[in-house]
Enzyme design. Structure first.
Site, short mmCIF file in Angstrom:
data_model
loop_
_atom_site.label_atom_id
_atom_site.label_comp_id
_atom_site.label_asym_id
_atom_site.label_seq_id
_atom_site.Cartn_x
_atom_site.Cartn_y
_atom_site.Cartn_z
N ASP A 1 0.83 -1.20 0.00
CA ASP A 1 0.00 0.00 0.00
C ASP A 1 0.87 1.26 0.00
OD1 ASP A 1 -2.33 1.42 -0.04
OD2 ASP A 1 -2.81 1.13 2.07
N HIS B 1 2.62 3.56 -9.01
CA HIS B 1 2.55 2.11 -9.26
C HIS B 1 3.79 1.63 -10.01
CE1 HIS B 1 -1.39 2.11 -7.61
NE2 HIS B 1 -1.95 2.78 -8.59
N LEU C 1 12.07 -20.02 -5.39
CA LEU C 1 11.12 -19.19 -4.61
C LEU C 1 9.76 -19.31 -5.28
CD1 LEU C 1 10.56 -16.78 -2.50
CD2 LEU C 1 10.90 -15.27 -4.46
C1 FPP Z 1 -1.82 0.10 -3.40
O1 FPP Z 1 -1.39 1.43 -3.35
C2 FPP Z 1 -1.24 -0.58 -4.55
C3 FPP Z 1 -1.95 -1.13 -5.60
C4 FPP Z 1 -3.42 -1.11 -5.67
C5 FPP Z 1 -1.27 -1.74 -6.74
C6 FPP Z 1 -0.06 -2.59 -6.46
C7 FPP Z 1 0.68 -2.70 -7.70
C8 FPP Z 1 2.02 -2.63 -7.82
C9 FPP Z 1 2.96 -2.51 -6.69
C10 FPP Z 1 2.54 -2.60 -9.20
C11 FPP Z 1 3.42 -3.67 -9.65
C12 FPP Z 1 3.01 -5.04 -9.28
C13 FPP Z 1 3.37 -6.13 -9.97
C14 FPP Z 1 3.10 -7.47 -9.40
C15 FPP Z 1 4.07 -6.05 -11.27
P1 FPP Z 1 -2.50 2.58 -3.41
O2 FPP Z 1 -2.67 2.96 -4.85
O3 FPP Z 1 -3.74 2.13 -2.73
O4 FPP Z 1 -1.78 3.72 -2.62
P2 FPP Z 1 -2.47 4.84 -1.71
O5 FPP Z 1 -3.06 4.13 -0.53
O6 FPP Z 1 -1.34 5.72 -1.34
O7 FPP Z 1 -3.50 5.53 -2.55
#
Ligand code: FPP
Length: 240
Positions: A12, A29, A123
């Site tokens: 997050d 992201h 892994l």
């Molecule tokens: C949450 O942060 C994150 C996500 C919803 C997406 C997770 C995706 C990645 C880390 C990208 C790459 C992943 C792979 C497996 C290639 P948020 O957007 O909710 O952040 P915020 O709480 O600050 O708004």
């Protein structure tokens, strides 16, 4: 020192990381993908057997269309750019979640990446996409109900032990350590069943800033915990 065999992470804070820099959320992201790469590598080096990452929840479809689109593009690109290296490093990639909701090309690519890396054992990397813990329990219930209707299992025989194999990750070691970055103190419908005895670790670090040192801090905290599984401390001392 005790190393967790299976770590699950809610990654997050990508959006906030970007907003603090006055950048569009999708750049957060993209930066998050770098943290994924570093975490996978560090888990492999530290001898962790399995890593499960929450990349896209069943609820994330409700985000603005352009953010969902950017995430889908990131997944397609990551599949193209990362799978070769994962395969070279002996990582077995598995996607968990309802893959059928993605467009046909993306789900076909996910299945191809799973098939390609299926023989690897350095892994296990599980990426949860269109995943929800309640969805998982419901699909397991549907599976075992089908088995009961076919006469393969008696209704009375359905219990925790016979339901467990129908849930995602049933073929892997139990989750020892759950990590959530970004400061929120919730599980957010991640692996509800599978987290039953996981140690929980929360950090304010935003996911794009999560590096090897941050992972080591979580592993160190895990090593300090006493896992009692319902027993008392005295009982654990007596049995060693
Ligand atoms: C949450 O942060 C994150 C996500 C919803 C997406 C997770 C995706 C990645 C880390 C990208 C790459 C992943 C792979 C497996 C290639 P948020 O957007 O909710 O952040 P915020 O709480 O600050 O708004």
């Amino acid at each position: 020192m005790s190393i967790p065999r299976h770590i699950a992470i809610v990654m997050d804070g990508n959006g906030r990381w970007a907003q603090r820099r006055h950048l569009p959320r999708k750049l957060g992201h993209r930066e998050g993908q770098k943290a994924v790469r570093a975490t996978v590598e560090h888990c492999r080096q530290r001898g962790v057997a399995a890593l499960t990452l929450f990349a896209f929840s069943s609820e994330n479809w409700q985000r603005p269309g352009d953010e969902v689109h950017a995430l889908m593009q990131l997944f397609v690109k990551a599949l193209d750019s990362e799978v070769d290296e994962l395969h070279r490093n002996g990582v077995r990639l598995t996607f968990i979640g309802d893959l059928d909701r993605f467009d046909a090309e993306l789900s076909a690519r996910m299945r191809a990446a799973m098939a390609r890396t299926a023989g690897n054992d350095a892994l296990r990397l599980n990426v949860a996409v269109n995943y929800g813990g309640r969805w998982d329990i419901a699909q397991a219930a549907r599976g075992i109900a089908g088995a009961a209707m076919r006469g393969e299992i008696a209704l009375d025989a359905i219990d925790e032990l016979t339901l467990a194999p129908w849930l995602c990750l049933a073929d892997q070691v139990p989750i020892d350590l759950f990590i959530r970055t970004g400061g929120e103190l919730r599980v957010s419908n991640f692996l509800l069943w599978q987290l039953a005895y996981a140690e929980l670790y929360f950090t304010d670090t935003l996911w794009p800033d999560f590096d090897a040192a941050a992972l080591d801090a979580a592993i160190d905290a895990f090593a300090q915990r006493e896992r009692r599984y319902g027993h008392t401390s005295a009982q654990l001392r007596a049995t060693g």
